[in-house]
Design an enzyme around this catalytic site. Structure first.
Site, PDB file in Angstrom:
ATOM      1  N   CYS A 167      56.270  70.937 107.004  1.00 48.74           N
ATOM      2  CA  CYS A 167      55.187  70.803 107.989  1.00 48.74           C
ATOM      3  C   CYS A 167      55.557  69.804 109.084  1.00 48.74           C
ATOM      4  O   CYS A 167      55.675  68.610 108.823  1.00 48.74           O
ATOM      5  CB  CYS A 167      53.926  70.361 107.247  1.00 48.74           C
ATOM      6  SG  CYS A 167      52.572  69.815 108.295  1.00 48.74           S
ATOM      7  N   CYS A 197      53.051  67.023 109.686  1.00 46.59           N
ATOM      8  CA  CYS A 197      53.094  66.098 108.552  1.00 46.59           C
ATOM      9  C   CYS A 197      54.234  65.097 108.740  1.00 46.59           C
ATOM     10  O   CYS A 197      54.070  63.902 108.471  1.00 46.59           O
ATOM     11  CB  CYS A 197      53.308  66.860 107.240  1.00 46.59           C
ATOM     12  SG  CYS A 197      51.994  68.032 106.838  1.00 46.59           S
TER      13      CYS A 197
END
Length: 112
Positions: A33, A36
């Protein structure tokens, strides 16, 4: 433990988060991600800054699926704020350190 945050699993979530005596910021994330990874240094900085006043944990949604399912995590990063074992706030997506510290300060102020 990595730095000042704690990596939690489905097995350790109960003790580390729900049983915590201090407010908890839980970061639901995954290796693949991009947002993230972008917010990771912010999470690390917040964990260091709030050590002793709040707990910061990270839970990898690919390696641990029970807890994300329990909290209906559909997008990552999702940041859940816990107090006394209950979710009291939530942020979805990468946000600024200022936004996180504002929310934690509010939570810590309520806990005092």
């Amino acid at each position: 433990m990595t730095g000042k945050y704690i990596n939690v699993t489905d097995e350790t979530f109960q003790a580390e988060v729900l049983g915590s005596a201090v407010p908890v910021l839980a970061d639901f994330w995954a290796v693949w991600c991009g947002p993230c990874r972008a917010i990771a240094p912010v999470i690390q900085a917040v964990a260091t800054e709030y050590e002793g006043r709040a707990k910061v944990v990270k839970i990898n949604v690919d390696d641990n699926q029970l807890v994300p399912m329990r909290y209906n995590i559909r997008s990552i990063p999702t940041l859940l704020f816990f107090e006394r074992g209950r979710v009291v706030d939530q942020v979805v997506g990468a946000v600024s350190k200022r936004e996180l510290t504002k929310r934690l300060d509010n939570l810590i102020g309520q806990a005092a």
